[in-house]
Design a protein around this motif. Structure first.
Motif, PDB file in Angstrom:
ATOM      1  N   PHE A   1      -4.467  23.241 -25.872  1.00 32.58           N
ATOM      2  CA  PHE A   1      -3.180  22.942 -25.711  1.00 32.58           C
ATOM      3  C   PHE A   1      -3.299  23.600 -24.138  1.00 32.58           C
ATOM      4  N   SER A   2      -3.876  25.333 -23.733  1.00 39.26           N
ATOM      5  CA  SER A   2      -3.969  25.350 -22.155  1.00 39.26           C
ATOM      6  C   SER A   2      -4.625  24.777 -21.654  1.00 39.26           C
ATOM      7  N   SER A   3      -5.398  24.577 -22.840  1.00 44.12           N
ATOM      8  CA  SER A   3      -6.999  22.803 -22.087  1.00 44.12           C
ATOM      9  C   SER A   3      -6.194  21.494 -21.376  1.00 44.12           C
ATOM     10  N   ALA A   4      -5.078  21.640 -22.046  1.00 46.40           N
ATOM     11  CA  ALA A   4      -4.864  20.606 -22.108  1.00 46.40           C
ATOM     12  C   ALA A   4      -3.567  20.377 -20.696  1.00 46.40           C
ATOM     13  N   LEU A   5      -2.802  21.200 -20.707  1.00 48.56           N
ATOM     14  CA  LEU A   5      -2.235  21.538 -19.362  1.00 48.56           C
ATOM     15  C   LEU A   5      -3.010  21.371 -18.387  1.00 48.56           C
ATOM     16  N   VAL A   6      -4.142  21.860 -18.385  1.00 47.82           N
ATOM     17  CA  VAL A   6      -4.676  22.523 -17.272  1.00 47.82           C
ATOM     18  C   VAL A   6      -5.085  21.288 -16.878  1.00 47.82           C
ATOM     19  N   PHE A   7      -5.635  20.042 -18.076  1.00 51.41           N
ATOM     20  CA  PHE A   7      -6.342  17.961 -17.963  1.00 51.41           C
ATOM     21  C   PHE A   7      -5.494  18.076 -17.491  1.00 51.41           C
ATOM     22  N   ILE A   8      -3.782  18.176 -17.623  1.00 49.62           N
ATOM     23  CA  ILE A   8      -3.050  16.657 -16.617  1.00 49.62           C
ATOM     24  C   ILE A   8      -2.378  17.119 -15.383  1.00 49.62           C
ATOM     25  N   LYS A   9      -2.635  18.978 -15.117  1.00 48.83           N
ATOM     26  CA  LYS A   9      -3.239  19.528 -14.163  1.00 48.83           C
ATOM     27  C   LYS A   9      -4.036  19.131 -12.546  1.00 48.83           C
ATOM     28  N   ILE A  10      -5.195  18.678 -13.353  1.00 46.05           N
ATOM     29  CA  ILE A  10      -6.360  18.109 -12.491  1.00 46.05           C
ATOM     30  C   ILE A  10      -6.154  17.004 -12.510  1.00 46.05           C
ATOM     31  N   ILE A  11      -5.132  15.947 -13.638  1.00 47.38           N
ATOM     32  CA  ILE A  11      -4.986  14.817 -12.988  1.00 47.38           C
ATOM     33  C   ILE A  11      -4.366  14.936 -11.957  1.00 47.38           C
TER      34      ILE A  11
ATOM     35  N   ILE B   1       1.091  -1.001  -0.241  1.00 49.93           N
ATOM     36  CA  ILE B   1       0.113   0.377  -0.034  1.00 49.93           C
ATOM     37  C   ILE B   1       1.166   1.225  -0.303  1.00 49.93           C
ATOM     38  N   MET B   2       1.991   1.441   1.249  1.00 43.64           N
ATOM     39  CA  MET B   2       2.954   2.174   0.869  1.00 43.64           C
ATOM     40  C   MET B   2       4.147   2.540  -0.322  1.00 43.64           C
ATOM     41  N   ALA B   3       4.284   1.447  -1.114  1.00 41.09           N
ATOM     42  CA  ALA B   3       4.618   1.732  -2.367  1.00 41.09           C
ATOM     43  C   ALA B   3       3.261   2.113  -3.524  1.00 41.09           C
ATOM     44  N   ARG B   4       2.286   1.717  -3.457  1.00 43.23           N
ATOM     45  CA  ARG B   4       1.471   2.553  -4.376  1.00 43.23           C
ATOM     46  C   ARG B   4       1.314   3.501  -4.180  1.00 43.23           C
ATOM     47  N   GLY B   5       1.139   4.575  -3.035  1.00 40.73           N
ATOM     48  CA  GLY B   5       0.777   5.769  -2.066  1.00 40.73           C
ATOM     49  C   GLY B   5       2.120   6.537  -2.892  1.00 40.73           C
ATOM     50  N   VAL B   6       3.041   6.612  -2.653  1.00 37.42           N
ATOM     51  CA  VAL B   6       4.655   6.866  -2.409  1.00 37.42           C
ATOM     52  C   VAL B   6       4.604   6.826  -4.428  1.00 37.42           C
ATOM     53  N   VAL B   7       3.872   6.157  -5.415  1.00 36.55           N
ATOM     54  CA  VAL B   7       4.569   6.142  -6.849  1.00 36.55           C
ATOM     55  C   VAL B   7       3.083   7.233  -7.487  1.00 36.55           C
ATOM     56  N   LEU B   8       1.401   7.239  -6.612  1.00 38.10           N
ATOM     57  CA  LEU B   8       1.000   7.899  -6.610  1.00 38.10           C
ATOM     58  C   LEU B   8       1.354   9.487  -6.926  1.00 38.10           C
ATOM     59  N   PHE B   9       1.768   9.580  -5.378  1.00 35.60           N
ATOM     60  CA  PHE B   9       2.171  11.364  -5.070  1.00 35.60           C
ATOM     61  C   PHE B   9       3.098  11.664  -6.094  1.00 35.60           C
ATOM     62  N   PHE B  10       4.475  10.726  -6.056  1.00 40.55           N
ATOM     63  CA  PHE B  10       5.094  11.268  -7.102  1.00 40.55           C
ATOM     64  C   PHE B  10       4.841  11.405  -8.567  1.00 40.55           C
ATOM     65  N   VAL B  11       3.716  10.520  -9.216  1.00 41.30           N
ATOM     66  CA  VAL B  11       3.851  10.872 -10.527  1.00 41.30           C
ATOM     67  C   VAL B  11       2.166  12.056 -10.559  1.00 41.30           C
ATOM     68  N   GLY B  12       1.769  12.216  -9.177  1.00 42.26           N
ATOM     69  CA  GLY B  12       1.002  13.214  -9.029  1.00 42.26           C
ATOM     70  C   GLY B  12       2.146  14.881  -9.225  1.00 42.26           C
TER      71      GLY B  12
ATOM     72  N   LEU C   1      -1.450  13.222  -6.591  1.00 44.91           N
ATOM     73  CA  LEU C   1      -0.827  13.729  -5.417  1.00 44.91           C
ATOM     74  C   LEU C   1      -2.139  13.432  -4.265  1.00 44.91           C
ATOM     75  N   PHE C   2      -3.547  13.764  -4.166  1.00 48.02           N
ATOM     76  CA  PHE C   2      -4.499  13.611  -2.879  1.00 48.02           C
ATOM     77  C   PHE C   2      -5.076  12.195  -2.994  1.00 48.02           C
ATOM     78  N   ALA C   3      -4.199  11.119  -4.552  1.00 50.86           N
ATOM     79  CA  ALA C   3      -4.607   9.895  -3.315  1.00 50.86           C
ATOM     80  C   ALA C   3      -3.056   9.201  -3.568  1.00 50.86           C
ATOM     81  N   GLY C   4      -1.809   9.990  -3.800  1.00 55.28           N
ATOM     82  CA  GLY C   4      -0.917   9.020  -3.018  1.00 55.28           C
ATOM     83  C   GLY C   4      -0.814   9.426  -1.453  1.00 55.28           C
ATOM     84  N   LEU C   5      -1.210  10.813  -0.997  1.00 58.83           N
ATOM     85  CA  LEU C   5      -1.574  11.735   0.221  1.00 58.83           C
ATOM     86  C   LEU C   5      -1.957   9.848   1.294  1.00 58.83           C
TER      87      LEU C   5
END
Length: 198
Positions: free
Chosen positions: A157-167, A20-31, A172-176
């Motif tokens: 292009f700006s919309s795509a960047l916003v979408f990536i930031k939302i993901i 679970i910790m490994a998954r959380g750390v991966v999710l956090f760093f991906v975010g 990040l939140f799911a990782g924490l």
């Protein structure tokens, strides 16, 4: 709960918290990566697609040449393989420019779909209102979809960047949350260990 059940639960918890910790750390760093480097993330994804297109194109071309005597329309494989190689070479030669163009095209496509859905939703809602069937919620959905479509098309292009930031934010939140869960499971494993010691 007897000692055998306690021991089994403890071993299970000990094994699980690390996973679970490994998954959380991966999710956090991906975010974190998605939030800090959204443009680089897009470029990397398009670069990977370019590598895939190049390999796929070469494989298709080779396969077509090997089996050209077996099929009447062998030239079609030659054309698709050539296009794959061309697309791969273009992406690998100019990854950033290609990222902007490819991303913009995909977002515009999604924007057109949202626009059409919005128009369709509004028209349907108006018809339902005429029939007194309550199309108000459909009207709001249609308006939202219409606005979304306009925003996506106007600045893809700006919309795509916003979408990536939302993901990235969700990741990040799911990782924490996952890391917090892992720590709770670890604490529970220690409690079981202390129970078995006495």
């Amino acid at each position: 709960m007897n000692n055998i059940e306690n021991d089994t639960t403890r071993k299970f918890a000990e094994g699980m918290w690390k996973l679970i910790m490994a998954r959380g750390v991966v999710l956090f760093f991906v975010g974190l990566i998605l939030l800090l480097f959204p443009t680089a993330t897009l470029t990397t994804l398009i670069f990977i697609m370019g590598v895939y297109w190049l390999i796929e194109g070469i494989a298709t071309m080779y396969n077509t040449i090997q089996r050209r005597n077996l099929y009447n329309y062998w030239w079609w494989g030659f054309v698709t393989g050539g296009l794959g190689i061309l697309a791969g070479v273009i992406v690998l030669a100019k990854p950033f420019s290609t990222t902007v163009l490819t991303t913009s095209f995909l977002i515009i496509f999604l924007g057109v779909i949202a626009l059409l859905n919005g128009i369709s939703g509004i028209v349907t809602a108006i018809r339902l209102n005429k029939l007194q069937q309550g199309g108000r919620s459909g009207m709001w959905r249609g308006i939202f979809s219409l606005i979304l479509g306009i925003l996506l098309i106007s600045s893809p292009f700006s919309s795509a960047l916003v979408f990536i930031k939302i993901i990235g934010s969700f990741s990040l939140f799911a990782g924490l949350i996952t890391i917090a869960l892992a720590l709770r499971v670890k604490k529970r494993a220690k409690e079981f260990e202390e129970q078995n010691t006495f």
